[in-house]
Write a protein that holds these residues in place. Sequence first.
Motif, mmCIF file in Angstrom:
data_model
loop_
_atom_site.group_PDB
_atom_site.id
_atom_site.type_symbol
_atom_site.label_atom_id
_atom_site.label_comp_id
_atom_site.label_asym_id
_atom_site.label_seq_id
_atom_site.Cartn_x
_atom_site.Cartn_y
_atom_site.Cartn_z
ATOM 1 N N ILE A 1 44.956 46.626 34.913
ATOM 2 C CA ILE A 1 46.470 45.702 34.642
ATOM 3 C C ILE A 1 46.116 44.376 35.336
ATOM 4 O O ILE A 1 46.718 43.253 34.731
ATOM 5 C CB ILE A 1 47.265 46.497 35.521
ATOM 6 C CG1 ILE A 1 47.667 47.927 34.779
ATOM 7 C CG2 ILE A 1 48.594 45.642 35.764
ATOM 8 C CD1 ILE A 1 48.633 48.767 35.444
ATOM 9 N N ALA A 2 45.231 44.183 36.513
ATOM 10 C CA ALA A 2 45.001 43.028 37.052
ATOM 11 C C ALA A 2 44.286 42.023 35.974
ATOM 12 O O ALA A 2 44.517 40.920 35.953
ATOM 13 C CB ALA A 2 44.231 43.099 38.447
ATOM 14 N N LEU A 3 43.438 42.598 35.238
ATOM 15 C CA LEU A 3 42.795 41.882 34.199
ATOM 16 C C LEU A 3 43.492 41.554 33.150
ATOM 17 O O LEU A 3 43.666 40.254 32.689
ATOM 18 C CB LEU A 3 41.442 42.771 33.662
ATOM 19 C CG LEU A 3 40.472 42.223 32.742
ATOM 20 C CD1 LEU A 3 39.913 40.913 33.391
ATOM 21 C CD2 LEU A 3 39.622 43.022 32.112
ATOM 22 N N PHE A 4 44.474 42.184 32.831
ATOM 23 C CA PHE A 4 45.550 41.909 31.692
ATOM 24 C C PHE A 4 46.290 40.808 32.074
ATOM 25 O O PHE A 4 46.668 39.722 31.607
ATOM 26 C CB PHE A 4 46.394 42.977 31.468
ATOM 27 C CG PHE A 4 47.555 42.864 30.396
ATOM 28 C CD1 PHE A 4 47.319 42.937 29.159
ATOM 29 C CD2 PHE A 4 48.896 42.228 30.940
ATOM 30 C CE1 PHE A 4 48.463 43.116 28.120
ATOM 31 C CE2 PHE A 4 49.860 42.109 29.979
ATOM 32 C CZ PHE A 4 49.678 42.200 28.811
ATOM 33 N N LEU A 5 46.708 40.758 33.299
ATOM 34 C CA LEU A 5 47.575 39.749 33.841
ATOM 35 C C LEU A 5 46.765 38.565 34.232
ATOM 36 O O LEU A 5 47.474 37.451 34.470
ATOM 37 C CB LEU A 5 48.217 40.065 35.245
ATOM 38 C CG LEU A 5 49.274 41.457 35.288
ATOM 39 C CD1 LEU A 5 49.570 42.151 36.568
ATOM 40 C CD2 LEU A 5 50.273 40.831 34.251
ATOM 41 N N TYR B 1 33.630 41.394 39.221
ATOM 42 C CA TYR B 1 34.857 41.809 38.819
ATOM 43 C C TYR B 1 35.714 40.621 39.558
ATOM 44 O O TYR B 1 36.471 39.919 38.594
ATOM 45 C CB TYR B 1 35.329 42.876 39.291
ATOM 46 C CG TYR B 1 36.880 43.049 39.062
ATOM 47 C CD1 TYR B 1 37.359 43.489 37.921
ATOM 48 C CD2 TYR B 1 37.898 42.975 39.933
ATOM 49 C CE1 TYR B 1 38.726 43.963 37.584
ATOM 50 C CE2 TYR B 1 39.257 43.062 39.997
ATOM 51 C CZ TYR B 1 39.814 43.518 38.480
ATOM 52 O OH TYR B 1 41.125 43.834 38.415
ATOM 53 N N LEU B 2 35.529 40.240 40.478
ATOM 54 C CA LEU B 2 36.568 38.787 40.950
ATOM 55 C C LEU B 2 36.121 37.637 40.384
ATOM 56 O O LEU B 2 37.151 36.694 40.045
ATOM 57 C CB LEU B 2 35.880 38.629 42.609
ATOM 58 C CG LEU B 2 36.529 39.891 43.528
ATOM 59 C CD1 LEU B 2 36.257 39.605 44.907
ATOM 60 C CD2 LEU B 2 38.162 40.103 43.455
ATOM 61 N N LEU B 3 34.790 37.473 39.975
ATOM 62 C CA LEU B 3 34.536 36.247 39.074
ATOM 63 C C LEU B 3 35.222 36.168 37.840
ATOM 64 O O LEU B 3 35.666 35.182 37.417
ATOM 65 C CB LEU B 3 32.961 36.244 39.023
ATOM 66 C CG LEU B 3 32.331 35.987 40.596
ATOM 67 C CD1 LEU B 3 30.729 35.874 40.126
ATOM 68 C CD2 LEU B 3 32.779 34.346 40.921
ATOM 69 N N LEU B 4 35.133 37.432 37.344
ATOM 70 C CA LEU B 4 35.825 37.681 35.803
ATOM 71 C C LEU B 4 37.467 37.295 36.128
ATOM 72 O O LEU B 4 37.866 36.594 35.153
ATOM 73 C CB LEU B 4 35.643 39.204 35.417
ATOM 74 C CG LEU B 4 36.187 39.528 34.057
ATOM 75 C CD1 LEU B 4 35.497 38.636 33.163
ATOM 76 C CD2 LEU B 4 36.069 41.015 33.855
ATOM 77 N N ILE B 5 37.908 37.898 36.994
ATOM 78 C CA ILE B 5 39.454 37.635 37.202
ATOM 79 C C ILE B 5 39.610 35.980 37.272
ATOM 80 O O ILE B 5 40.719 35.362 36.798
ATOM 81 C CB ILE B 5 40.107 38.217 38.337
ATOM 82 C CG1 ILE B 5 40.002 39.730 38.177
ATOM 83 C CG2 ILE B 5 41.532 37.809 38.808
ATOM 84 C CD1 ILE B 5 40.906 40.386 37.108
ATOM 85 N N ALA B 6 38.914 35.423 38.248
ATOM 86 C CA ALA B 6 38.947 33.990 38.408
ATOM 87 C C ALA B 6 38.563 33.235 37.385
ATOM 88 O O ALA B 6 39.434 32.239 37.056
ATOM 89 C CB ALA B 6 37.865 33.706 39.577
ATOM 90 N N TYR B 7 37.744 33.557 36.532
ATOM 91 C CA TYR B 7 37.368 32.800 35.260
ATOM 92 C C TYR B 7 38.499 32.848 34.362
ATOM 93 O O TYR B 7 38.837 31.802 33.798
ATOM 94 C CB TYR B 7 36.157 33.584 34.648
ATOM 95 C CG TYR B 7 35.742 33.253 33.180
ATOM 96 C CD1 TYR B 7 35.038 32.094 32.697
ATOM 97 C CD2 TYR B 7 35.994 34.219 31.938
ATOM 98 C CE1 TYR B 7 35.007 31.632 31.475
ATOM 99 C CE2 TYR B 7 35.772 33.665 30.751
ATOM 100 C CZ TYR B 7 35.283 32.423 30.452
ATOM 101 O OH TYR B 7 34.757 32.103 29.205
ATOM 102 N N PHE B 8 39.252 33.960 34.064
ATOM 103 C CA PHE B 8 40.446 34.000 33.097
ATOM 104 C C PHE B 8 41.723 33.211 33.960
ATOM 105 O O PHE B 8 42.297 32.501 33.273
ATOM 106 C CB PHE B 8 40.716 35.295 32.603
ATOM 107 C CG PHE B 8 39.552 35.966 31.853
ATOM 108 C CD1 PHE B 8 39.519 35.245 30.393
ATOM 109 C CD2 PHE B 8 38.754 36.875 31.978
ATOM 110 C CE1 PHE B 8 38.758 35.789 29.480
ATOM 111 C CE2 PHE B 8 38.024 37.561 30.985
ATOM 112 C CZ PHE B 8 37.761 36.851 29.835
ATOM 113 N N ALA B 9 41.775 33.718 35.194
ATOM 114 C CA ALA B 9 43.004 33.076 35.797
ATOM 115 C C ALA B 9 42.887 31.149 35.751
ATOM 116 O O ALA B 9 44.042 30.852 35.679
ATOM 117 C CB ALA B 9 43.055 33.608 37.120
#
Length: 418
Positions: free
Chosen positions: A126-130, A387-395
């Motif tokens: 869900i965090a990835l979706f957001l 995972y955190l880098l993946l979130i940061a990359y998209f965010a």
Amino acid sequence: MVKPVTLDAGNAGSLTGKSFLFKLYQKTKYELPVFMLLLLLYLPQKLSVTTDIYSMLHIFDYRIGFAPRLFIGSVMSLFTDYKSQAFMEQFFFVVFILEAVLFAFVAGRIIRKAGDESKEIAALLIALFLAVPYSLASLYPRLLSVDRVLVIFTLSALIALNKKGFKWLVPALIFMSLATYTGYAFTYMPAVALLLIYEVTRNNHSKQNILLCFFGFVTMAGFSAYFFLYEGVDNFNHVDDLVAYAAGKTDLPFVGYFKDVVDTLLIKSPENLWNTTLAMDLHMRFYGEITATIFLLPLIAVFVFLWINAIKASSNKFEKLVFVLGLLAPVARFPMFILSTNFYRGRIAVVVVQFFLIFYFLYTGNPAVTAAAKRLGEFFKNHFLLYLLLIAYFALAFFSFQTGEVWKDIRGALVGRV
């Protein structure tokens, strides 16, 4: 000497049981953070209806004929005949609130429904979706109004599909979606079609689910054919007739491109639109598609990992086929290369559909998808920095959007001005 107050488990439970705030927190501890995040990201954005090509179509309703793309305008007509820019801004703000509440509710339900071992991976997905701009943008003004409404209808259809008392709303929601935007047939509708078939087998070919699937596909085929082959409104021979009809119904000006949109989508036949599309530079379309695909490669890897592992984990041949079709769902969008002048808009639907399908299987407790999600969760937990880098990359990519003066000022303060 004052003795310290101690609470045993029973007393603590009694106190918390009497606390309204504690009860509210327990009921919304997953939903509230999602809703607040969506609201926080919305507030700095300026909703500009004049940049939405469909704002001119919303002025009309079914009184001019049963034409495509008039459903939202007809809903608006239930509230007013004078559709000003201010009214449209207010209307779509309400749409955003409904969508944000729906997203938050579903996110909370997915996490709550997941078992103890699956809660973490559900929250991570869900965090990835957001975080992904393409999925998150489905709520915000950068996306055209009709596309944002389609997300609400699709999510509502998936919720209804799993509810005994509401599943017969699915054909109606399919119609509403096609009547809002014909491109629904190649974007979100394939996901609904796939799950209609899946529910037939999941429920041991019950008569109710077979009938629902039948009526769902009849609705898809019938209204898709009607709206795609529509030859234009009968009562108006020229766009100027429609402009005259709309006089006094809005303060939006029918000039330039906005007038052309009304002419193309309401007066001319689909053949004219297709010829316009074919005349466009397909090279630039493919270039934009390749660029977007490269950007999305990390997310594509996540989806492929999930689907491949779900296929391996399933022992049911039909279920394996469903997962293969889920993996290939983006292919359904390809006809829009010819049938739409705005092929790029379907990229958002591709990403949203992938997430929706996976969330649906997780919510319904599909063992194969759950097992695949657990494997992904273990990988993320063992490589949490990745995972955190993946979130940061998209965010960070979403944060780079300039969607209003306030947001632009915040961005400028943080990253500096040129």
